[in-house]
Design a protein around this motif. Structure first.
Motif, PDB file in Angstrom:
ATOM      1  N   TYR A  41       0.837  -1.205   0.000  1.00 16.78           N
ATOM      2  CA  TYR A  41       0.000   0.000   0.000  1.00 16.78           C
ATOM      3  C   TYR A  41       0.869   1.251   0.000  1.00 16.78           C
ATOM      4  N   ALA A  42       1.831   1.307   0.917  1.00  9.70           N
ATOM      5  CA  ALA A  42       2.693   2.485   1.015  1.00  9.70           C
ATOM      6  C   ALA A  42       3.503   2.673  -0.256  1.00  9.70           C
ATOM      7  N   GLY A  43       4.004   1.572  -0.814  1.00  8.16           N
ATOM      8  CA  GLY A  43       4.805   1.657  -2.030  1.00  8.16           C
ATOM      9  C   GLY A  43       4.014   2.188  -3.207  1.00  8.16           C
ATOM     10  N   GLN A  44       2.764   1.725  -3.339  1.00  6.10           N
ATOM     11  CA  GLN A  44       1.933   2.184  -4.449  1.00  6.10           C
ATOM     12  C   GLN A  44       1.478   3.624  -4.240  1.00  6.10           C
ATOM     13  N   GLU A  45       1.051   3.954  -3.033  1.00  4.02           N
ATOM     14  CA  GLU A  45       0.525   5.300  -2.782  1.00  4.02           C
ATOM     15  C   GLU A  45       1.633   6.355  -2.816  1.00  4.02           C
ATOM     16  N   ALA A  46       2.846   5.977  -2.379  1.00  8.52           N
ATOM     17  CA  ALA A  46       3.968   6.921  -2.370  1.00  8.52           C
ATOM     18  C   ALA A  46       4.825   6.804  -3.627  1.00  8.52           C
ATOM     19  N   ASN A  47       4.431   5.908  -4.523  1.00  6.06           N
ATOM     20  CA  ASN A  47       5.194   5.671  -5.760  1.00  6.06           C
ATOM     21  C   ASN A  47       6.671   5.389  -5.437  1.00  6.06           C
ATOM     22  N   ASP A  48       6.860   4.412  -4.555  1.00  6.60           N
ATOM     23  CA  ASP A  48       8.202   4.086  -4.063  1.00  6.60           C
ATOM     24  C   ASP A  48       8.573   2.674  -4.501  1.00  6.60           C
ATOM     25  N   PRO A  49       9.344   2.523  -5.570  1.00  6.70           N
ATOM     26  CA  PRO A  49       9.711   1.187  -6.055  1.00  6.70           C
ATOM     27  C   PRO A  49      10.501   0.371  -5.044  1.00  6.70           C
ATOM     28  N   ALA A  50      11.270   1.022  -4.187  1.00  8.35           N
ATOM     29  CA  ALA A  50      12.065   0.289  -3.203  1.00  8.35           C
ATOM     30  C   ALA A  50      11.166  -0.444  -2.209  1.00  8.35           C
ATOM     31  N   LEU A  51      10.091   0.210  -1.783  1.00  8.32           N
ATOM     32  CA  LEU A  51       9.150  -0.461  -0.891  1.00  8.32           C
ATOM     33  C   LEU A  51       8.485  -1.645  -1.576  1.00  8.32           C
ATOM     34  N   LEU A  52       8.088  -1.470  -2.821  1.00 10.18           N
ATOM     35  CA  LEU A  52       7.452  -2.570  -3.555  1.00 10.18           C
ATOM     36  C   LEU A  52       8.405  -3.740  -3.728  1.00 10.18           C
ATOM     37  N   ALA A  53       9.676  -3.450  -3.940  1.00 10.31           N
ATOM     38  CA  ALA A  53      10.666  -4.519  -4.106  1.00 10.31           C
ATOM     39  C   ALA A  53      10.818  -5.319  -2.815  1.00 10.31           C
ATOM     40  N   VAL A  54      10.825  -4.631  -1.674  1.00 13.26           N
ATOM     41  CA  VAL A  54      10.895  -5.321  -0.381  1.00 13.26           C
ATOM     42  C   VAL A  54       9.683  -6.232  -0.204  1.00 13.26           C
ATOM     43  N   ALA A  55       8.504  -5.709  -0.464  1.00 15.55           N
ATOM     44  CA  ALA A  55       7.282  -6.491  -0.274  1.00 15.55           C
ATOM     45  C   ALA A  55       7.264  -7.725  -1.171  1.00 15.55           C
ATOM     46  N   LEU A  56       7.629  -7.545  -2.432  1.00 22.37           N
ATOM     47  CA  LEU A  56       7.636  -8.684  -3.362  1.00 22.37           C
ATOM     48  C   LEU A  56       8.659  -9.724  -2.947  1.00 22.37           C
ATOM     49  N   ALA A  57       9.839  -9.285  -2.530  1.00 23.53           N
ATOM     50  CA  ALA A  57      10.882 -10.224  -2.125  1.00 23.53           C
ATOM     51  C   ALA A  57      10.423 -11.053  -0.937  1.00 23.53           C
ATOM     52  N   HIS A  58       9.782 -10.397   0.025  1.00 25.86           N
ATOM     53  CA  HIS A  58       9.308 -11.144   1.191  1.00 25.86           C
ATOM     54  C   HIS A  58       8.284 -12.202   0.788  1.00 25.86           C
ATOM     55  N   CYS A  59       7.356 -11.840  -0.077  1.00 26.35           N
ATOM     56  CA  CYS A  59       6.346 -12.806  -0.527  1.00 26.35           C
ATOM     57  C   CYS A  59       6.992 -13.990  -1.241  1.00 26.35           C
ATOM     58  N   ASP A  60       7.974 -13.718  -2.079  1.00 27.69           N
ATOM     59  CA  ASP A  60       8.653 -14.783  -2.810  1.00 27.69           C
ATOM     60  C   ASP A  60       9.425 -15.692  -1.862  1.00 27.69           C
ATOM     61  N   THR A  61      10.114 -15.102  -0.886  1.00 28.09           N
ATOM     62  CA  THR A  61      10.877 -15.907   0.069  1.00 28.09           C
ATOM     63  C   THR A  61       9.955 -16.767   0.922  1.00 28.09           C
ATOM     64  N   THR A  62       8.861 -16.191   1.382  1.00 26.14           N
ATOM     65  CA  THR A  62       7.895 -16.959   2.173  1.00 26.14           C
ATOM     66  C   THR A  62       7.349 -18.130   1.375  1.00 26.14           C
ATOM     67  N   ALA A  63       7.002 -17.880   0.116  1.00 31.30           N
ATOM     68  CA  ALA A  63       6.462 -18.946  -0.729  1.00 31.30           C
ATOM     69  C   ALA A  63       7.479 -20.057  -0.936  1.00 31.30           C
ATOM     70  N   ARG A  64       8.727 -19.694  -1.065  1.00 24.45           N
ATOM     71  CA  ARG A  64       9.793 -20.671  -1.334  1.00 24.45           C
ATOM     72  C   ARG A  64      10.171 -21.479  -0.103  1.00 24.45           C
ATOM     73  N   THR A  65      10.016 -20.892   1.080  1.00 26.46           N
ATOM     74  CA  THR A  65      10.579 -21.530   2.269  1.00 26.46           C
ATOM     75  C   THR A  65       9.561 -22.124   3.231  1.00 26.46           C
ATOM     76  N   ILE A  66       8.414 -21.489   3.453  1.00 24.68           N
ATOM     77  CA  ILE A  66       7.493 -22.024   4.464  1.00 24.68           C
ATOM     78  C   ILE A  66       6.079 -22.294   3.962  1.00 24.68           C
TER      79      ILE A  66
END
Length: 375
Positions: free
Chosen positions: A162-187
Motif C-alpha cells: 500500500y505504502a509503495g503504491q501510494e507513495a510511488n516508491d519502487p524500493a518499498l514494492l521490491a521489499v514487499a515482493l521479495a518477502h512474498c517470494d521468500t515466504t512462498a519458497r521456504t514455508i
C-alpha cells in the motif's frame, strides 16, 4: 460474490453482528482505552503476558466495520478515538504487525474522509515495517529474532505494498515482493500447508529449516498460520495482480477445504491428535475459522474459476453458519465479555486457550459484514 446468502443466513448474521456491537460497546465502557488480546474465563482483563502487543487494530477495526454496516456516527466517533490511540505505533519497530494495526483502522478512516494526514500515517507505517527487511535472505524478520520469518507477516506485508503504491516508491514494492517470494519458497509447502516459522543463516542468508512456536510440530499444519497465508496472499494478489500470488492462496484454500472437519470449524492444528484432550489434542480454534472464512469470501471474487468461486463461498458460509451457532457465539453465556468462544492464542504458553481472542472477534465481524453487505 457467486451467489447471495439466504434470508435465514442474513437474519442469523445480522443478529450476530448486533450482538457483537453490544459486546464491543460494553467493552469500551467497562475497560475504556484498553486493548485486550484474549479473555480469561470470558473476561477481557487478563493477568497473563501479552507475548507481543499486536492486536490493537482489531478492536478499533471492529468499530470501523460497525460504522460501515450501520452508518452510525457514534461508531465512527469511537473508531476514530481508538484508532488515534494507536497512531504513535506508526514508528514501532518492535513488531512485525503494523499491517494488522493500521490497515484495519487508518485505511477505512482515510477511505471515508480522504484526510491526507491519515494517508501519511499509513505510508509511514509501511515504511517502518519495511525496516525489518533482511537483505541476506530477502525477508521481513519476525519480532522474535533477526533470523526468524513468520507466516503471520503475510497479513502485514500488504501495508508495504500500500505504502509503495501510494507513495510511488519502487524500493518499498521490491521489499514487499521479495518477502512474498521468500515466504512462498521456504514455508509454504507444495501441498498448500504452511510452517509457522522459517529460520535463516544471518551470515549467508541461506534458509535453514522450518520451525514453529504455536503449531503442534515443526512439520505440522498450524491452522491459524494457514489461514494467515490464505488470506495474506489473497490480499497481496489484490495489489499485484500476479497469478503466482493467487495460485498460492488457492493452494492454501485447497488444503484448508480438504482437511476441514465435518462440523466446519478447524482444530488448532490440522495434525492434532484428536484422541487426546485439549489443549494439545482436540481443541477447536474458532479464530482460525473466522480468518479463513473472511479470506475465502475475498478469494471467491478473485479466482478465475466459477467452480472454485462457488466452493470458496460455500465453505466460507458453512464456517460462518457454525460460528453463529450457540456452540460458538457467546450470546447465551451470561457474563462472557467476548463475542466468539473457543478461540486459541498460544497453546504452549497456555495463553487464551479456549477463550475469546481479539483477532477472532475482528475477522468474525469482518466476514459477517462482507456476507451481509455483498451485492
Amino acid at each position: 460474490m457467486p451467489e447471495t446468502i439466504t434470508s435465514e443466513q442474513r437474519q442469523a448474521y445480522d443478529t450476530a453482528l448486533d450482538f457483537a456491537e453490544g459486546q464491543v460497546a460494553a467493552l469500551v465502557v467497562n475497560h475504556p482505552d484498553y486493548f485486550p488480546i484474549y479473555t480469561v474465563e470470558g473476561k477481557w482483563r487478563h493477568p497473563g503476558e501479552l507475548w507481543t502487543d499486536w492486536t490493537g487494530g482489531f478492536l478499533a477495526g471492529m468499530m470501523w466495520r460497525f460504522q460501515q454496516r450501520t452508518g452510525s456516527a457514534a461508531w465512527q466517533e469511537r473508531a476514530e478515538h481508538y484508532s488515534k490511540l494507536l497512531e504513535h505505533r506508526q514508528h514501532d519497530r518492535n513488531v512485525h504487525d503494523l499491517g494488522f494495526i493500521f490497515l484495519n483502522t487508518y485505511r477505512p478512516w482515510y477511505q471515508l474522509t480522504g484526510d491526507p494526514q491519515l494517508q501519511e500515517v499509513l505510508i509511514q507505517a509501511g515504511r517502518t515495517l519495511a525496516m525489518r527487511f533482511q537483505e541476506k535472505g530477502q525477508y521481513l524478520r519476525s519480532f522474535v529474532a533477526p533470523e526468524s520469518l513468520f507466516i503471520d507477516i503475510m497479513m502485514n506485508v500488504p501495508i508495504i505494498f500500500y505504502a509503495g503504491q501510494e507513495a510511488n516508491d519502487p524500493a518499498l514494492l521490491a521489499v514487499a515482493l521479495a518477502h512474498c517470494d521468500t515466504t512462498a519458497r521456504t514455508i509454504v509447502r507444495p501441498d498448500g500447508s504452511t510452517a509457522h516459522e522459517g529460520i535463516f543463516d544471518l551470515e549467508t542468508g541461506e534458509f535453514l529449516r522450518q520451525t514453529t512456536h504455536q503449531g503442534l510440530r515443526d512439520d505440522s499444519a498450524w491452522a491459524r498460520g494457514l489461514a494467515w497465508s490464505l488470506y495474506g496472499y489473497s490480499q497481496v494478489y489484490g495489489f499485484t495482480q500476479d497469478a503466482q500470488h493467487l495460485e498460492i492462496a488457492e493452494r492454501n484454500a485447497r488444503y484448508w477445504i480438504d482437511h476441514l472437519p465435518a462440523d466446519n470449524v478447524p482444530y488448532w492444528d490440522f495434525d492434532a491428535d484428536l484422541t487426546l484432550p485439549p489443549p494439545r489434542g482436540a481443541q477447536k480454534d474458532s479464530s482460525a475459522g473466522a480468518i479463513a472464512a473472511s479470506g475465502l469470501l475475498d478469494l471467491a471474487r478473485q479466482t478465475e474459476s466459477p467452480d472454485k468461486a462457488a466452493e470458496y463461498q460455500r465453505v466460507a458460509l458453512a464456517m460462518l453458519d457454525a460460528l453463529v451457532s450457540p456452540a460458538y457465539l457467546a450470546a447465551s453465556d451470561a457474563g462472557w465479555e467476548g463475542i466468539l468462544k473457543h478461540g486459541v492464542y498460544h497453546t504452549d504458553k497456555n495463553l487464551g486457550v479456549d477463550e475469546s481472542v481479539m483477532w477472532g472477534e475482528f475477522f468474525f465481524v469482518e466476514a459477517l459484514t462482507k456476507a451481509v453487505m455483498a451485492r
